[in-house]
Design a protein around this motif. Structure first.
Motif, PDB file in Angstrom:
ATOM      1  N   TYR A  60      -7.489  11.036   0.016  1.00 21.23           N
ATOM      2  CA  TYR A  60      -8.018   9.676   0.130  1.00 21.23           C
ATOM      3  C   TYR A  60      -6.919   8.681  -0.151  1.00 21.23           C
ATOM      4  CZ  TYR A  60      -8.154   8.757  -4.904  1.00 21.23           C
ATOM      5  OH  TYR A  60      -7.821   8.529  -6.207  1.00 21.23           O
ATOM      6  N   ASN A  61      -7.123   7.430   0.285  1.00 18.65           N
ATOM      7  CA  ASN A  61      -6.207   6.345  -0.050  1.00 18.65           C
ATOM      8  C   ASN A  61      -6.919   5.019   0.144  1.00 18.65           C
ATOM      9  OD1 ASN A  61      -5.834   5.310   2.673  1.00 18.65           O
ATOM     10  ND2 ASN A  61      -4.718   7.205   3.050  1.00 18.65           N
ATOM     11  N   TYR A  62      -6.407   3.983  -0.508  1.00 18.60           N
ATOM     12  CA  TYR A  62      -6.913   2.623  -0.331  1.00 18.60           C
ATOM     13  C   TYR A  62      -5.800   1.667  -0.716  1.00 18.60           C
ATOM     14  CZ  TYR A  62      -7.594   2.321  -5.394  1.00 18.60           C
ATOM     15  OH  TYR A  62      -7.406   2.305  -6.743  1.00 18.60           O
ATOM     16  N   ALA A  63      -5.896   0.443  -0.244  1.00 21.91           N
ATOM     17  CA  ALA A  63      -4.927  -0.597  -0.573  1.00 21.91           C
ATOM     18  C   ALA A  63      -5.612  -1.954  -0.497  1.00 21.91           C
ATOM     19  CB  ALA A  63      -3.740  -0.551   0.386  1.00 21.91           C
ATOM     20  N   VAL A  64      -5.222  -2.854  -1.398  1.00 18.92           N
ATOM     21  CA  VAL A  64      -5.739  -4.220  -1.428  1.00 18.92           C
ATOM     22  C   VAL A  64      -4.549  -5.154  -1.572  1.00 18.92           C
ATOM     23  CG1 VAL A  64      -7.119  -5.898  -2.718  1.00 18.92           C
ATOM     24  CG2 VAL A  64      -7.915  -3.538  -2.489  1.00 18.92           C
ATOM     25  N   LYS A  65      -4.433  -6.124  -0.668  1.00 22.79           N
ATOM     26  CA  LYS A  65      -3.385  -7.140  -0.777  1.00 22.79           C
ATOM     27  C   LYS A  65      -4.007  -8.474  -0.407  1.00 22.79           C
ATOM     28  CE  LYS A  65       1.267  -8.366   0.254  1.00 22.79           C
ATOM     29  NZ  LYS A  65       2.453  -7.770  -0.210  1.00 22.79           N
ATOM     30  N   ASP A  66      -4.144  -9.345  -1.400  1.00 24.23           N
ATOM     31  CA  ASP A  66      -4.755 -10.651  -1.215  1.00 24.23           C
ATOM     32  C   ASP A  66      -3.723 -11.702  -1.600  1.00 24.23           C
ATOM     33  OD1 ASP A  66      -6.556 -12.709  -0.839  1.00 24.23           O
ATOM     34  OD2 ASP A  66      -7.472 -12.475  -2.818  1.00 24.23           O
ATOM     35  N   GLU A  67      -3.187 -12.391  -0.591  1.00 25.47           N
ATOM     36  CA  GLU A  67      -2.146 -13.396  -0.842  1.00 25.47           C
ATOM     37  C   GLU A  67      -2.671 -14.556  -1.687  1.00 25.47           C
ATOM     38  OE1 GLU A  67       1.013 -13.103  -0.027  1.00 25.47           O
ATOM     39  OE2 GLU A  67       0.705 -11.218   1.028  1.00 25.47           O
ATOM     40  N   TYR A  68      -3.915 -14.963  -1.449  1.00 28.48           N
ATOM     41  CA  TYR A  68      -4.465 -16.120  -2.157  1.00 28.48           C
ATOM     42  C   TYR A  68      -4.501 -15.888  -3.672  1.00 28.48           C
ATOM     43  CZ  TYR A  68      -7.678 -19.772  -3.623  1.00 28.48           C
ATOM     44  OH  TYR A  68      -8.250 -20.836  -4.270  1.00 28.48           O
ATOM     45  N   SER A  69      -5.040 -14.727  -4.101  1.00 23.24           N
ATOM     46  CA  SER A  69      -5.163 -14.453  -5.536  1.00 23.24           C
ATOM     47  C   SER A  69      -3.944 -13.742  -6.105  1.00 23.24           C
ATOM     48  CB  SER A  69      -6.408 -13.605  -5.809  1.00 23.24           C
ATOM     49  OG  SER A  69      -6.247 -12.317  -5.247  1.00 23.24           O
ATOM     50  N   GLY A  70      -3.111 -13.169  -5.260  1.00 23.41           N
ATOM     51  CA  GLY A  70      -1.941 -12.439  -5.741  1.00 23.41           C
ATOM     52  C   GLY A  70      -2.240 -10.982  -6.055  1.00 23.41           C
ATOM     53  N   ASN A  71      -3.455 -10.522  -5.787  1.00 31.48           N
ATOM     54  CA  ASN A  71      -3.786  -9.118  -6.038  1.00 31.48           C
ATOM     55  C   ASN A  71      -3.063  -8.230  -5.028  1.00 31.48           C
ATOM     56  OD1 ASN A  71      -5.497  -9.367  -8.234  1.00 31.48           O
ATOM     57  ND2 ASN A  71      -7.279  -9.734  -6.955  1.00 31.48           N
ATOM     58  N   ASP A  72      -2.435  -7.178  -5.534  1.00 30.32           N
ATOM     59  CA  ASP A  72      -1.746  -6.212  -4.686  1.00 30.32           C
ATOM     60  C   ASP A  72      -1.808  -4.884  -5.422  1.00 30.32           C
ATOM     61  OD1 ASP A  72      -0.256  -4.885  -2.820  1.00 30.32           O
ATOM     62  OD2 ASP A  72       1.626  -5.914  -3.268  1.00 30.32           O
ATOM     63  N   PHE A  73      -2.671  -3.968  -4.970  1.00 34.37           N
ATOM     64  CA  PHE A  73      -2.780  -2.664  -5.617  1.00 34.37           C
ATOM     65  C   PHE A  73      -3.297  -1.650  -4.619  1.00 34.37           C
ATOM     66  CE2 PHE A  73      -6.669  -4.994  -6.404  1.00 34.37           C
ATOM     67  CZ  PHE A  73      -7.672  -4.082  -6.108  1.00 34.37           C
ATOM     68  N   GLY A  74      -3.081  -0.389  -4.916  1.00 36.83           N
ATOM     69  CA  GLY A  74      -3.555   0.667  -4.035  1.00 36.83           C
ATOM     70  C   GLY A  74      -3.313   2.028  -4.654  1.00 36.83           C
ATOM     71  N   ALA A  75      -3.820   3.060  -3.988  1.00 34.57           N
ATOM     72  CA  ALA A  75      -3.675   4.427  -4.486  1.00 34.57           C
ATOM     73  C   ALA A  75      -3.845   5.396  -3.339  1.00 34.57           C
ATOM     74  CB  ALA A  75      -4.708   4.715  -5.573  1.00 34.57           C
ATOM     75  N   GLN A  76      -3.308   6.594  -3.510  1.00 33.24           N
ATOM     76  CA  GLN A  76      -3.534   7.705  -2.588  1.00 33.24           C
ATOM     77  C   GLN A  76      -3.474   8.984  -3.392  1.00 33.24           C
ATOM     78  OE1 GLN A  76      -1.550  10.343  -1.149  1.00 33.24           O
ATOM     79  NE2 GLN A  76       0.058  10.001  -2.650  1.00 33.24           N
ATOM     80  N   GLU A  77      -4.277   9.965  -3.001  1.00 29.53           N
ATOM     81  CA  GLU A  77      -4.296  11.248  -3.700  1.00 29.53           C
ATOM     82  C   GLU A  77      -4.693  12.335  -2.715  1.00 29.53           C
ATOM     83  OE1 GLU A  77      -5.773  11.727  -7.854  1.00 29.53           O
ATOM     84  OE2 GLU A  77      -7.263  13.028  -6.895  1.00 29.53           O
TER      85      GLU A  77
END
Length: 153
Positions: A60-77
């Motif tokens: 699985y994997n996921y990623a989040v990148k939101d320029e407005y709030s500055g959130n940038d995180f993700g994972a894969q396994e």
């Protein structure tokens, strides 16, 4: 002597004013020791889960990148049996990107490698006093008072 007469009269009056009926009894009922003892044992589960037919395997994997709030995180396994490899990353408040790469092989446990990308940035601190709030003039009332009734003469 009059004091003795007053005391004896008060004693005779109190004795004659006493009711002849017995006072009611408000005693609690006696406890019953024949009540059943509650059972605190949980019932056995009424299902039987099927045994796995093969060792676990997933990816699985996921990623989040939101320029407005500055959130940038993700994972894969990825996991195949008892071997697991994965990574995750997160943008830290100081501006760095933290990356964690890990493996789990059988009974070896969780082995992680942590790296940081970028340079920590801290904003310049300001010791200036906060500006005074401005409230402006008071608003006019939103109601109109009723006229006074005429005075009677």
């Amino acid at each position: 002597m009059t004091l003795k007469v007053v005391l004896v009269s008060a004693l005779v009056a109190a004795t004659l004013a006493r009711p002849d009926t017995p006072r009611p009894s408000y005693n609690a009922p006696a406890p019953s020791y024949n009540a059943p003892v509650p059972s605190y044992n949980a019932p056995a589960p009424s299902y039987s889960a099927p045994a796995p037919e093969a060792p676990p395997k997933y990816d699985y994997n996921y990623a989040v990148k939101d320029e407005y709030s500055g959130n940038d995180f993700g994972a894969q396994e990825a996991r195949d049996g008892y071997d697991t490899q994965g990574s995750y990353y997160v943008q830290l408040p100081d501006g760095r990107l933290q990356k964690v790469t890990y493996t789990v092989n059988g009974d070896s446990g969780f082995v992680a490698d942590v790296i940081y990308e970028g340079e920590a940035q801290y904003p310049q601190e300001s010791y200036a006093p906060a500006p005074k709030p401005s409230y402006g003039p008071a608003p006019a009332p939103s109601y109109k008072p009723a006229p006074a009734p005429p005075a009677y003469q």
